[in-house]
Design a protein around this motif. Structure first.
Motif, PDB file in Angstrom:
ATOM      1  N   UNK A  37      -5.821   3.905   8.598  1.00 16.73           N
ATOM      2  CA  UNK A  37      -5.299   2.638   9.100  1.00 16.73           C
ATOM      3  C   UNK A  37      -5.719   2.420  10.555  1.00 16.73           C
ATOM      4  N   UNK A  38      -5.601   3.471  11.371  1.00 21.33           N
ATOM      5  CA  UNK A  38      -5.959   3.343  12.784  1.00 21.33           C
ATOM      6  C   UNK A  38      -7.449   3.087  12.964  1.00 21.33           C
ATOM      7  N   UNK A  39      -8.278   3.617  12.061  1.00 26.44           N
ATOM      8  CA  UNK A  39      -9.721   3.447  12.171  1.00 26.44           C
ATOM      9  C   UNK A  39     -10.198   2.079  11.665  1.00 26.44           C
ATOM     10  N   UNK A  40      -9.492   1.512  10.693  1.00 25.21           N
ATOM     11  CA  UNK A  40      -9.973   0.286  10.045  1.00 25.21           C
ATOM     12  C   UNK A  40      -9.322  -0.990  10.554  1.00 25.21           C
ATOM     13  N   UNK A  41      -8.198  -0.865  11.238  1.00 29.67           N
ATOM     14  CA  UNK A  41      -7.454  -2.039  11.672  1.00 29.67           C
ATOM     15  C   UNK A  41      -7.458  -2.153  13.196  1.00 29.67           C
ATOM     16  N   UNK A 153      -4.962 -11.005   6.828  1.00 28.32           N
ATOM     17  CA  UNK A 153      -5.887 -10.241   5.979  1.00 28.32           C
ATOM     18  C   UNK A 153      -5.839  -8.755   6.318  1.00 28.32           C
ATOM     19  N   UNK A 154      -5.755  -8.442   7.611  1.00 30.43           N
ATOM     20  CA  UNK A 154      -5.646  -7.037   8.026  1.00 30.43           C
ATOM     21  C   UNK A 154      -4.372  -6.402   7.467  1.00 30.43           C
ATOM     22  N   UNK A 155      -3.262  -7.142   7.517  1.00 31.09           N
ATOM     23  CA  UNK A 155      -2.003  -6.586   7.018  1.00 31.09           C
ATOM     24  C   UNK A 155      -2.043  -6.415   5.501  1.00 31.09           C
ATOM     25  N   UNK A 156      -2.764  -7.271   4.797  1.00 25.69           N
ATOM     26  CA  UNK A 156      -2.927  -7.077   3.350  1.00 25.69           C
ATOM     27  C   UNK A 156      -3.751  -5.820   3.078  1.00 25.69           C
ATOM     28  N   UNK A 157      -4.752  -5.564   3.915  1.00 25.57           N
ATOM     29  CA  UNK A 157      -5.519  -4.323   3.781  1.00 25.57           C
ATOM     30  C   UNK A 157      -4.622  -3.119   4.039  1.00 25.57           C
ATOM     31  N   UNK A 158      -3.791  -3.200   5.071  1.00 24.73           N
ATOM     32  CA  UNK A 158      -2.866  -2.099   5.368  1.00 24.73           C
ATOM     33  C   UNK A 158      -1.943  -1.848   4.180  1.00 24.73           C
ATOM     34  N   UNK A 159      -1.440  -2.922   3.572  1.00 26.79           N
ATOM     35  CA  UNK A 159      -0.568  -2.760   2.407  1.00 26.79           C
ATOM     36  C   UNK A 159      -1.311  -2.127   1.240  1.00 26.79           C
ATOM     37  N   UNK A 160      -2.562  -2.514   1.048  1.00 26.99           N
ATOM     38  CA  UNK A 160      -3.350  -1.932  -0.040  1.00 26.99           C
ATOM     39  C   UNK A 160      -3.594  -0.435   0.195  1.00 26.99           C
ATOM     40  N   UNK A 161      -3.857  -0.049   1.435  1.00 25.63           N
ATOM     41  CA  UNK A 161      -4.031   1.373   1.752  1.00 25.63           C
ATOM     42  C   UNK A 161      -2.739   2.141   1.487  1.00 25.63           C
ATOM     43  N   UNK A 162      -1.614   1.542   1.865  1.00 26.73           N
ATOM     44  CA  UNK A 162      -0.317   2.184   1.608  1.00 26.73           C
ATOM     45  C   UNK A 162      -0.057   2.287   0.111  1.00 26.73           C
ATOM     46  N   UNK A 163      -0.437   1.258  -0.644  1.00 30.47           N
ATOM     47  CA  UNK A 163      -0.202   1.271  -2.089  1.00 30.47           C
ATOM     48  C   UNK A 163      -1.028   2.346  -2.791  1.00 30.47           C
TER      49      UNK A 163
END
Length: 249
Positions: A37-41, A153-163
């Motif tokens: 997350x820290x690297x991609x966001x 869009x970034x927060x949707x990516x974060x949610x997908x990583x968490x999922x």
């Protein structure tokens, strides 16, 4: 349309978080989530808090670096902060500024501490079971040091990583029930103490910072297919391997 470097890194992140490992360690998986997350966001750092097994308290588990870990500890001590709110409510948090005038911030004691550490905004997404989405497990917390802040869009990516991380916790061999997944999270909570002890020992012995000590500890475990927790327990007992833990590349 050509594939961008970030898209390739995102694909690798999902593959890494979903990959089954014979030396599976739930705490290491959760740390991988914070690192990705820290690297991609567009964030300064990321951390994870979960509810304890009894469901009575929100407790920090791990973070991408020592700054985030310290701020998670401060929230636990103060009993207020974004990580605790998101974990207790089971709801995501949009990007929230911490730089408002005194008396207007949502967390009057935590916000000044965060600002002194260089954190000016926060957000969070939920950790949840894919087959029981209404049963939250915790939250992936994002801390920013300034603009640009994460977009929707970034927060949707974060949610997908968490999922995908939650899926790995719950579907290692077959769908797990709530208690099995909570048991995995409890293992992670128990493991963090011994890993912190090992990091401290290595930091002193090798003359490096805590972040670097953790990277060397983790690299040594992975290169030898050892569980991070087992290696940390050995080091905490004083059994530090000879000439170990070469500098990370």
């Amino acid at each position: 349309m050509p594939t961008t470097d970030r898209e390739v890194r995102i694909a690798h992140a999902f593959l890494d978080l979903a990959r089954p490992r014979p030396d599976f360690d739930p705490l290491e998986l959760l740390h991988d989530l914070t690192s990705r997350a820290a690297a991609l966001l567009p964030v300064r750092c990321a951390g994870i808090t979960v509810m304890n097994r009894s469901g009575t308290n929100a407790v920090y588990v791990t973070a991408s670096d020592e700054l985030c870990l310290a701020l998670e500890e401060e929230q636990t001590a103060l009993k207020e902060g974004p990580c605790l709110d998101s974990t207790r409510s089971g709801q995501p948090l949009p990007v929230i500024s911490l730089t408002g005038p005194p008396g207007t911030t949502r967390w009057p004691r935590f916000a000044p501490l965060a600002r002194r550490a260089g954190i000016t905004a926060v957000a969070a997404v939920t950790l949840r079971l894919p087959h029981l989405p209404r049963l939250p497990l915790g939250s992936l917390n994002l801390m920013m040091a300034g603009p640009p802040h994460p977009s929707g869009r970034d927060l949707r990516l974060a949610q997908a990583l968490a999922d995908v991380t939650s899926s790995t916790l719950s579907f290692r061999q077959q769908p797990a029930d709530k208690n099995e997944v909570l048991g995995q999270l409890q293992i992670a909570l128990d493991s963090r103490v011994v890993i912190e002890q090992a990091k401290g020992i290595l930091s002193v012995r090798l003359g490096v910072g805590m972040d670097e000590a953790f990277q060397r500890l983790r690299g040594h475990a992975r290169s030898r297919r050892q569980k991070l927790t087992e290696l940390s327990a050995r080091i905490a007992r004083g059994d530090v391997p000879e000439g170990p833990l070469a500098p990370t590349r």
